[in-house]
Design an enzyme around this catalytic site. Structure first.
Site, short mmCIF file in Angstrom:
data_model
loop_
_atom_site.label_atom_id
_atom_site.label_comp_id
_atom_site.label_asym_id
_atom_site.label_seq_id
_atom_site.Cartn_x
_atom_site.Cartn_y
_atom_site.Cartn_z
N SER A 194 -4.80 -21.31 8.84
CA SER A 194 -5.59 -20.15 8.40
C SER A 194 -5.97 -19.33 9.63
O SER A 194 -6.53 -19.89 10.58
CB SER A 194 -6.86 -20.59 7.70
N GLU A 205 -10.20 -17.69 13.00
CA GLU A 205 -10.54 -19.11 12.95
C GLU A 205 -10.02 -19.85 14.18
O GLU A 205 -10.74 -20.68 14.72
CB GLU A 205 -9.98 -19.70 11.64
N ARG A 260 -16.33 -25.16 9.31
CA ARG A 260 -15.45 -24.90 10.46
C ARG A 260 -16.23 -24.73 11.78
O ARG A 260 -15.81 -23.97 12.66
CB ARG A 260 -14.59 -23.66 10.24
N1 EPU Z 1 -5.25 -16.65 -2.29
C1 EPU Z 1 -4.70 -15.42 -2.41
N2 EPU Z 1 -3.47 -15.18 -1.83
C2 EPU Z 1 -2.78 -16.14 -1.14
C3 EPU Z 1 -3.35 -17.42 -1.03
C4 EPU Z 1 -4.59 -17.67 -1.61
O1 EPU Z 1 -5.28 -14.53 -3.00
O2 EPU Z 1 -1.70 -15.85 -0.63
C5 EPU Z 1 -6.60 -16.88 -2.84
C6 EPU Z 1 -6.59 -17.51 -4.20
O3 EPU Z 1 -7.59 -16.89 -4.97
C7 EPU Z 1 -6.95 -18.96 -3.91
C8 EPU Z 1 -7.91 -18.78 -2.75
O4 EPU Z 1 -7.35 -17.71 -2.00
O5 EPU Z 1 -7.56 -19.54 -5.01
C9 EPU Z 1 -8.05 -20.02 -1.86
O6 EPU Z 1 -6.80 -20.39 -1.31
P1 EPU Z 1 -6.53 -21.88 -0.78
O7 EPU Z 1 -6.88 -22.88 -1.84
O8 EPU Z 1 -5.15 -21.94 -0.21
O9 EPU Z 1 -7.61 -22.09 0.35
P2 EPU Z 1 -8.12 -21.16 1.54
O10 EPU Z 1 -9.56 -20.86 1.27
O11 EPU Z 1 -7.21 -20.01 1.79
C10 EPU Z 1 -8.99 -23.15 2.95
C11 EPU Z 1 -8.90 -23.58 4.40
C12 EPU Z 1 -7.60 -24.30 4.67
C13 EPU Z 1 -7.48 -25.48 3.74
C14 EPU Z 1 -7.56 -24.98 2.28
C15 EPU Z 1 -7.54 -26.10 1.27
C16 EPU Z 1 -10.22 -22.03 5.74
C17 EPU Z 1 -10.19 -20.88 6.68
N3 EPU Z 1 -9.03 -22.41 5.27
O12 EPU Z 1 -7.98 -22.17 2.78
O13 EPU Z 1 -7.63 -24.76 6.00
O14 EPU Z 1 -6.27 -26.18 3.94
O15 EPU Z 1 -8.81 -24.26 2.10
O16 EPU Z 1 -8.75 -26.79 1.31
O17 EPU Z 1 -11.27 -22.59 5.46
C18 EPU Z 1 -7.17 -24.10 8.25
O18 EPU Z 1 -8.38 -24.14 8.45
O19 EPU Z 1 -6.35 -23.77 9.17
C19 EPU Z 1 -6.67 -24.37 6.92
C20 EPU Z 1 -5.37 -24.30 6.61
#
Ligand code: EPU
Length: 390
Positions: A272, A381, A188
């Site tokens: 995010s 972010e 990012r």
């Molecule tokens: N989780 C929770 N509670 C929730 C949602 C998720 O505990 O309500 C935990 C779970 O353990 C899950 C983990 O968080 O396995 C990861 O969640 P997710 O796969 O949705 O990915 P993320 O790390 O929250 C990142 C990016 C997103 C991108 C997704 C998919 C960042 C800050 N965010 O989210 O990007 O779409 O991976 O690759 O890196 C953005 O940057 O605006 C964005 C949406």
């Protein structure tokens, strides 16, 4: 000489139309009218540029006058402030795509104007059998904003396919092209984001157009995200028709409220709200056992898929997990007007009529709660105009 590309599957291309990339209104007078969050006060002057010359002229004028400059694309990564933005807000209305060269073995080199809605580019690349953006389907925003924060989702990052970025350098006062290797891409972040501090809220380098290099195939790049592989009935490392990847990603994103939909208040957000914290390995033991641990990649040629080395000194964890386990579960603070998304703990949302102050108060409350419970300070972010406050 033979080459291993192009590679094709017989799956017919079923067009999947672009999704909305912005809520920005022409002639907008407030930050609320320019952003997906729908938050923020009046703006000083709106310039809507229809040529590269107009882009350059607006930036040069702002800098000559010492007027603050805010370049907005889709407005999907900005939290506005109630005080508004007294300077020049610049929108690029150009949406062109130009092919520089295309040859089976070498792939395609193409250029997209900064103002092109991101998802329109994704649809165009899939239709032309240019592989590498399919997992980035459905991300709001514009082409010009994408390299600033090295957008990434479902195992792909824009850093993997960028070839050069054409920018206006505000310090030098001329246009230059920055090769991908000099873009300092990371999780990012990029050279552009790293230069925001000097002349914030927009960086030293204003993106005019982005050059990409794609492999030619109607098969995706290897799937690199477990949840996506599962949804496709495939394994991590498989290559499947890009149209199928797009359809699966759109479905997963929509289930998390991450595809703009005016009827769904969970999408009045900046995606995010916090980055996933990168922590020193020495501190990993203090993380609870259930907290996810992801690798962090290294190197000047930073990519997820082309063998960049994994860093041994740091590990990435999940901000969503930390927030959830600090007691701010989905729907926290409902009915709002500022609340955690009912579909994903990492998105803060405007349920209708939220002020910048209310969103900031919620963000600070979550930041403090996570710090108290886990000793980690989450970093915003999006671009938070005027800062999060104390
Ligand atoms: N989780 C929770 N509670 C929730 C949602 C998720 O505990 O309500 C935990 C779970 O353990 C899950 C983990 O968080 O396995 C990861 O969640 P997710 O796969 O949705 O990915 P993320 O790390 O929250 C990142 C990016 C997103 C991108 C997704 C998919 C960042 C800050 N965010 O989210 O990007 O779409 O991976 O690759 O890196 C953005 O940057 O605006 C964005 C949406």
């Amino acid at each position: 000489m033979s080459c291993t590309f192009p590679q094709y599957s017989d799956t017919p291309i079923r067009p999947v139309p672009p999704v909305e990339s912005t809520r920005a209104k022409h002639g907008a007078r407030t930050l609320a009218d320019l952003t997906t969050f729908g938050v923020g006060g009046p703006i000083g002057e709106l310039v809507e540029a229809t040529s590269e010359e107009e882009m350059k002229a607006a930036v040069a004028r702002a800098d000559a006058e010492g007027t603050p400059l805010l370049v907005v694309g889709g407005g999907s990564n900005i939290l506005g402030s109630d005080a508004g933005f007294p300077g020049i807000v610049l929108r690029d209305l150009r949406t062109g795509i130009r092919v520089e060269r295309e040859a089976d073995c070498e792939g395609a080199i193409i250029w997209a104007d900064a103002g092109l809605p991101w998802d329109q580019l994704v649809v165009h690349t899939i239709a032309h059998e240019w592989a590498g953006l399919e997992a980035l389907s459905g991300i709001p925003g514009s082409v010009g904003a994408a390299p600033v924060q090295n957008i990434g989702a479902y195992g792909q990052e824009i850093a993997e396919t960028i070839y050069r970025v054409r920018v206006y350098d505000r310090e030098a006062g001329y246009v230059r092209e920055i090769p991908a290797a000099d873009m300092k891409f990371g999780y990012r972040t990029s050279l552009l984001k790293r230069t925001i501090g000097d002349r914030g809220p927009s960086p030293r380098y204003i993106v005019l157009s982005v050059g990409f290099q794609f492999r030619i195939s109607n098969l995706s790049n290897p799937i690199a995200y477990g949840q996506l592989a599962g949804a496709l009935g495939a394994k991590v490392g498989d290559r499947v028709p890009s149209v199928d990847v797009r359809a699966a990603v759109l479905e997963i994103r929509a289930s998390k409220g991450m595809v703009l939909d005016d009827a769904d208040r969970d999408t009045y957000s900046a995606g995010s709200f916090f980055t996933n914290p990168v922590i020193p390995v020495a501190e990993v033991d203090s993380l609870p056992a259930g907290a996810p641990r992801y690798p962090v990649y290294d190197g000047a040629l930073y990519t997820l898929q082309s063998g960049a080395p994994v860093r041994k000194d740091v590990v990435k964890t999940s901000a969503a997990w930390l927030i959830d386990h600090a007691g701010f579960t989905r729907g926290y603070n409902m009915p709002g007007p500022a609340a955690v998304s009912t579909k994903h703990a990492l998105a803060l949302t405007n349920r209708g009529g939220a002020t910048g102050a209310q969103v900031r108060a919620l963000a600070r409350e979550i930041q403090a709660g996570v710090r108290e419970k886990f000793g980690i300070t989450l970093q915003p972010e999006p671009v938070v105009l005027g800062g999060l406050g104390a």
